[in-house]
Design an enzyme around this catalytic site. Structure first.
Site: not given
Length: 802
Positions: A455, A460, A474, A580
């Site tokens: 992302g 991840v 991550k 987010d």
């Protein structure tokens, strides 16, 4: 091959064109003759054949006269030796003069006529254009694109070259080249870059073309110093620009009106594999020869080469002979020591002379040494080895210390010292500082096969710690220096979050350039996959989308997500803004319990109201318009994003769909538009409409609408949203959830539908501090519109019913 032709040369110039046309018709009308030639034995030339003309050697398969050239059914290898008016013997292929040919490279050099366009001082106008063209369809020639360039000479000249036929099945080709003169004094010998001269490349596979000038660019205005323009396809290595080519007719006179052009040739139109099937017509007859397909692709013919270590003519019996690499002056001496080369059939080897040792290929040969010399050599070698080992050890120690220093700097840069001090002051804190080696071991050195997500905030990986626990690791992306300095402190704050619907943060690694976080591994994927049924591939075959889930489960997931965000906003110390919120950041465990994750865009709620973000973060389709306008991230920004998540649960549509029309790209704007037009049911998912009453769905839609208010202060808090969703979730699970509004009223009030007048009517939103409510919209017409009916009960009365 036909000659240069022009559209306006009179009766004499038309004769060669007519002759070329007749020859082409003869060949097309006699397929039996062509097939017979192809089927014939690969003939060998007679010893009496003429092999030289005008000082030019003529190697087979080229030849003069019948029986002296390779018969392929076309004009490719047919030559003639003609004596011209000046008394010289000249070599021609049909009517084109040949300069030389190469068997090894498969090339033929010819003379190509220059195309002039001049100002006529008598008529005071430009002469008519000649429109030159070449057509080599009756040969297996192609113009070499690497060796030739289309060249234009002049001071106001624009000329075009256009293919007559398709180039290698890629369609027609056309390009141009323009030469200008800012002044005669700007011309320079040897420079052909646009001033007085320009050149351009041509495509591969060209075998027919014509040349023309652009009428608008002529020499009428400059005839006093540059009366003519010239255009020609010429061998690049044979052309050297001179300034007098522009100011006089030297280009035509010095070259007798023609310049060299390089052509590539091949045999027939077969591949090597196809040609070998007919051994009697196969042209590579020499031993130690091999066939090579034409570089112009299938159907373009083939060539023959002598094998490595051999040279000669592969088209002649025993034409390829061994090369003496040791003596042949054409080749560089292959050995590094003179006098050490020995030729072999098809090769050579280099060996040091007697009583010497060494490497004669690329080294030296020296005399044999005594035993003492060997001992000295061994001692020196041993000392050298010891020196290398010692130097390597010292380097490794230095590199290890340097790496440790770099790790300490990264640890300090990411706020590791502050985090370490905080951990020491707080006893019993469950937070671990992992080393880079531990995380590399857990992920098999961050193998791409362990990637479970990517992302905007990082990548991840799935990993297994040394105690056997599966975790999600991550690699973050930090956008500014403030984030780097406060990273450790904010990780400590996030680690203290202890909520059943927030993914647990186990620890982090700060001794690397890009910090890494270690989370609890959630196995059941994301809410995005659950809602939209993202198909996964299995061995190249697509898998059907995942089945839709009941609305009661969707509502439960929404409530759990709202609870997690409310906890972050209201009870975390200090409060945390996620930043987010989206369906792909909501994970689901084994029991489909929602777990909010990915705090890559999150921040501690600012205590200073003037604090702004310098870079808007988040995901398109979920971003708060007020946040984008003011650059101030607040808890109401999460409320807006959650409203979009709620819409996805209601509609099973994506938050952003770039393939839709402009007004339908964003789910939020599409929803608000249809809701305002009274078309809510059109956007709802068919499954939820079949499962739940429209009144309940309207209540959930109303919550989403309030979350999507443009002004943040008009949106509810996540605490309010969570409480409302909790009540609606209970209603959705009740047996009478799918009944109509009058039946629900009767059940809740203990009266019949006819006693519905006892229910209190209100248009306000009740507070959950002392009441609970179930909202129902009834399609009753009162005062010309829809009336919202809200049933209010005391908390203990509702709980007794639910």
């Amino acid at each position: 091959m036909p000659p240069n032709c022009t559209a306006e040369r009179g009766r004499d110039s038309a004769k060669p064109m007519m002759l070329a046309l007749i020859i082409a018709l003869v060949f097309s009308a006699r397929p039996a003759v062509v097939e017979a030639a192809a089927a014939a034995t690969a003939m060998q030339p007679s010893a009496t054949c003429q092999r030289r003309c005008g000082g030019i050697d003529i190697p087979y398969p080229f030849g003069i006269g019948p029986g002296c050239h390779l018969e392929t059914g076309d004009w490719t290898f047919m030559l003639s030796c003609n004596r011209t008016a000046d008394g010289r013997d000249r070599l021609y292929n049909y009517q084109i003069e040949v300069l030389d040919m190469s068997v090894r490279h498969g090339q033929l050099r010819i003379y190509n006529s220059i195309n002039p366009w001049c100002y006529n001082s008598t008529t005071r106008a430009m002469n008519d254009q000649s429109n030159w063209w070449y057509n080599m369809d009756i040969t297996n020639y192609r113009i070499n694109d690497a060796a030739n360039r289309f060249t234009v000479i002049g001071c106001n000249s624009l000329a075009y070259i256009q293919s007559v036929n398709d180039t290698r099945n890629d369609g027609r080709y056309m390009t141009g080249c323009m030469a200008m003169c800012p002044g005669v004094d700007r011309l320079a010998n040897g420079s052909c870059a646009g001033v007085g001269c320009c050149q351009t490349a041509i495509p591969s596979g060209l075998n027919a073309y014509n040349v023309s000038f652009e009428e608008k660019f002529n020499t009428t205005a400059i005839e006093n110093y540059s009366p003519c323009s010239y255009a020609v396809l010429v061998e690049a290595a044979a052309f050297d620009f001179r300034t007098t080519y522009v100011t006089s007719d030297e280009f035509m006179v010095a070259n007798d009106g023609q310049v060299p052009l390089v052509l590539d040739w091949a045999i027939e139109n077969k591949t090597c594999e196809e040609a070998k099937r007919n051994a009697s017509a196969y042209a590579c007859v020499s031993g130690n020869s091999e066939c090579v397909d034409s570089k112009y692709g299938r159907g373009s013919g083939y060539l023959c080469n002598c094998s490595a270590g051999y040279d000669g003519n592969p088209y002649l019996l025993d034409g390829c002979h061994d090369i003496n690499e040791c003596e042949d002056k054409r080749f560089k001496y292959p050995c590094s020591v003179p006098g050490t080369c020995t030729n072999t059939v098809g090769g050579f080897y280099c060996s040091c002379p007697h009583k010497t040792t060494g490497n004669a290929y690329n080294g030296t040969c020296e005399k044999d040494k005594s035993q003492t010399g060997w001992q000295i050599a061994i001692g020196v070698s041993s000392g050298f080895v010891v020196l290398i080992v010692t130097a390597s050890c010292l380097y490794m120690i230095h590199a290890k210390r340097r790496m440790a220093k770099i790790k300490r700097e990264y640890f300090k840069q990411h706020g590791g010292l502050i985090l370490f001090e905080e951990m020491k002051s707080r006893q019993g804190l469950s937070f671990t500082l992992f080393t880079e080696e531990e995380l590399e071991a857990a992920t098999n050195r961050f193998d791409e096969r362990n990637v479970i997500g990517k992302g905007a905030n990082g990548t991840v990986y799935r990993g297994t710690t040394k105690d056997g626990e599966t975790v999600a690791i991550k690699k973050c992306r930090l956008s500014n220096e403030r984030q780097k300095k406060e990273f450790g402190k904010e990780m400590l704050i996030l680690s203290q979050i202890n909520h059943r619907n927030v993914v647990k943060l186990y620890g982090c690694c700060l001794e690397v350039e890009v910090p890494m976080l270690v989370y609890k591994y959630i196995p059941n994927g994301t809410l995005y996959r659950l809602i939209h049924g993202v198909p996964r591939s299995r061995g190249g075959d697509s898998v059907a989308p995942a089945p839709r889930v009941p609305f009661s489960l969707r509502l439960r997931i929404a409530h759990q997500t709202a609870e997690a965000l409310a906890y972050l906003h209201s009870w975390a110390s200090p409060p945390i803004i996620h930043g987010d919120v989206k369906t792909s950041n909501i994970l689901l465990d084994e029991d489909y319990t929602a777990m909010v994750s990915d705090f890559g865009a999150s921040t501690v709620a600012p205590t200073d109201q003037a604090q702004l973000v310098t870079l808007v973060q988040g995901t398109c389709g979920y971003l708060d318009p007020e946040y984008m306008r003011t650059c101030k991230l607040t808890d109401k920004s999460d409320v807006y994003s959650f409203g979009v998540v709620l819409l996805e649960l209601l509609t099973c549509r994506k938050a952003l769909n770039l393939e839709e029309l402009e007004e339908e790209k964003y789910l939020s704007s599409q929803f608000l538009l249809m809701l305002g037009e009274g078309r809510l049911q059109e956007i709802l998912d068919e499954q939820v409409k079949a499962e739940q009453s429209i009144e309940l769905l309207e209540e959930v839609a109303d919550i989403a609408k309030r979350c999507l208010e443009m002004a943040g202060d008009r949106r509810p808090t996540m605490r309010q949203v969570a409480e409302e969703l909790q009540q609606l979730s209970r209603v959705s699970q009740h047996p009478w959830a799918g009944q109509d509004s009058e039946e629900i009223l009767a059940l809740l009030s203990g009266a019949s539908p006819s006693t519905a007048s006892e229910v209190e009517l209100t248009t306000r939103n009740p507070s959950f501090t002392d009441t609970a409510y179930i909202g129902i919209r009834s399609p009753r017409i009162m005062s010309g519109g829809l009336v919202r009916i809200t049933i209010i009960f005391r908390r203990h009365e509702v709980s007794s019913i639910l």
